[in-house]
Write an enzyme that holds these catalytic residues in place. Structure first.
Site, PDB file in Angstrom:
ATOM      1  N   LEU A  33       0.817  -1.205   0.000  1.00 10.06           N
ATOM      2  CA  LEU A  33       0.000   0.000   0.000  1.00 10.06           C
ATOM      3  C   LEU A  33       0.855   1.261   0.000  1.00 10.06           C
ATOM      4  O   LEU A  33       1.889   1.339   0.658  1.00 10.06           O
ATOM      5  CB  LEU A  33      -0.929   0.003   1.215  1.00 10.06           C
ATOM      6  CG  LEU A  33      -1.877  -1.194   1.345  1.00 10.06           C
ATOM      7  CD1 LEU A  33      -2.780  -1.013   2.558  1.00 10.06           C
ATOM      8  CD2 LEU A  33      -2.710  -1.386   0.081  1.00 10.06           C
ATOM      9  N   HIS A  37      -3.329   4.192  -2.572  1.00  8.10           N
ATOM     10  CA  HIS A  37      -4.291   3.265  -1.959  1.00  8.10           C
ATOM     11  C   HIS A  37      -5.009   3.917  -0.779  1.00  8.10           C
ATOM     12  O   HIS A  37      -6.225   3.760  -0.600  1.00  8.10           O
ATOM     13  CB  HIS A  37      -3.579   2.007  -1.452  1.00  8.10           C
ATOM     14  CG  HIS A  37      -2.963   1.160  -2.513  1.00  8.10           C
ATOM     15  ND1 HIS A  37      -1.612   1.025  -2.651  1.00  8.10           N
ATOM     16  CD2 HIS A  37      -3.523   0.391  -3.486  1.00  8.10           C
ATOM     17  CE1 HIS A  37      -1.353   0.206  -3.662  1.00  8.10           C
ATOM     18  NE2 HIS A  37      -2.490  -0.186  -4.185  1.00  8.10           N
ATOM     19  N   ASP A 150      -5.588   2.921 -13.548  1.00  7.86           N
ATOM     20  CA  ASP A 150      -5.841   1.886 -14.550  1.00  7.86           C
ATOM     21  C   ASP A 150      -7.249   2.107 -15.087  1.00  7.86           C
ATOM     22  O   ASP A 150      -8.211   1.482 -14.642  1.00  7.86           O
ATOM     23  CB  ASP A 150      -5.689   0.492 -13.944  1.00  7.86           C
ATOM     24  CG  ASP A 150      -5.641  -0.596 -15.011  1.00  7.86           C
ATOM     25  OD1 ASP A 150      -6.203  -0.367 -16.108  1.00  7.86           O
ATOM     26  OD2 ASP A 150      -5.058  -1.656 -14.757  1.00  7.86           O
TER      27      ASP A 150
END
Length: 279
Positions: A33, A37, A150
């Site tokens: 992380l 995140h 993404d």
């Protein structure tokens, strides 16, 4: 924060969290992380009563020559960060729990997964869609949050959730970036000091291209210049730089809104992805 590894225990814990009509937001991760995140976790806290974070390095989304074995793992560190953020539950199954013997079903979002990273990494998005579908069934969240870094993955998960009637709100969180513009990624840890300095050329080239296209520049010429700038900045190769419809991911030869500039490039053994809105 509860740390759970057994599906039956997870179901009991989720039922308890939902008592009194409380809502749950799921943040799926592969661990390692970073601040990006944690920004998803904070967003989850704003939109739901309880936050469940999953950590699972999913073998089915890695190709045979990719970095599954080397992917960074430090659950103790990750758990400590999640406690600080007020996470209610960490779901941390092992491979045998997620894919028990005889597992033979997978999810394919064919149209959206064929191009871009799907072309460069065959089978990757089938692995992503399958594990996310399993996480949705296991956790049964009201909301799920994914980073916009993404963009193709986000579009695929939105389509899957709609097509399979999961009844889950899929939210995208803005890309978290370093001061020089590089998108935060667990894979940035693979970069040498020299590569890390050079990596700033990637978001810089995309920012220049996105502005040029929005200002009316020829799309093909602008994309070619962006590729040249990325390689000239120290990258070894470019998988793609493309202008795409933000929803359907159709490649666009002429700009029309809503559009997204999508890109992937390789520096050393590290493959980085990024994207920007256009217009």
């Amino acid at each position: 924060m509860q740390i759970i590894r057994d599906i039956a225990m997870l179901h009991r814990a989720v039922t308890a969290l939902k008592q009194g009509g409380k809502s749950i937001a799921l943040v799926p991760t592969m661990g390692a992380l970073h601040a990006g995140h944690l920004s998803l976790v904070r967003m989850a806290k704003r939109v739901a009563d309880h936050v469940v974070v999953s950590i699972f390095v999913n073998p089915t989304q890695f190709g045979p020559n990719e970095d599954f074995a080397a992917y960074p793992r430090d659950e103790a560190r990750d758990a400590a960060l999640l406690v600080e953020e007020g996470t209610s539950l960490l779901w941390a199954p092992d491979v045998g729990t997620m894919y028990p013997g005889g597992h033979s079903t997978h999810v394919e979002v064919a149209e959206l997964g064929a191009d871009y990273c799907g072309a460069a990494r065959p089978g990757h998005f089938d692995g992503v869609a399958t594990v996310v579908a399993k996480l949705f069934n296991q956790v049964r969240p009201d909301i799920a949050i994914f980073g916009e870094k993404d963009w193709q993955q986000l579009a695929i998960i939105r389509r899957m959730a709609r097509d399979l009637d999961f009844g889950i709100d899929i939210l995208g969180a803005p890309i978290a970036r370093e001061a020089d513009g590089l998108a935060l990624s667990s894979r940035n840890a693979y970069l040498s000091a020299e590569q890390r300095t050079a990596a700033a050329a990637f978001p810089g080239a995309l920012k220049t291209a996105a502005k040029a296209i929005a200002d009316g520049a020829d799309v093909a010429e602008t994309l070619a210049r962006a590729e040249a700038a990325i390689v000239g900045g120290g990258f070894d190769s470019v998988d793609y730089v493309a202008l795409a419809d933000a929803d359907s991911l159709e490649r666009l030869a002429v700009f029309r809104a809503p559009a997204r500039l999508l890109a992937a490039a390789r520096i050393g053994r590290t493959r980085l992805i990024d994207n920007l809105p256009v217009g």
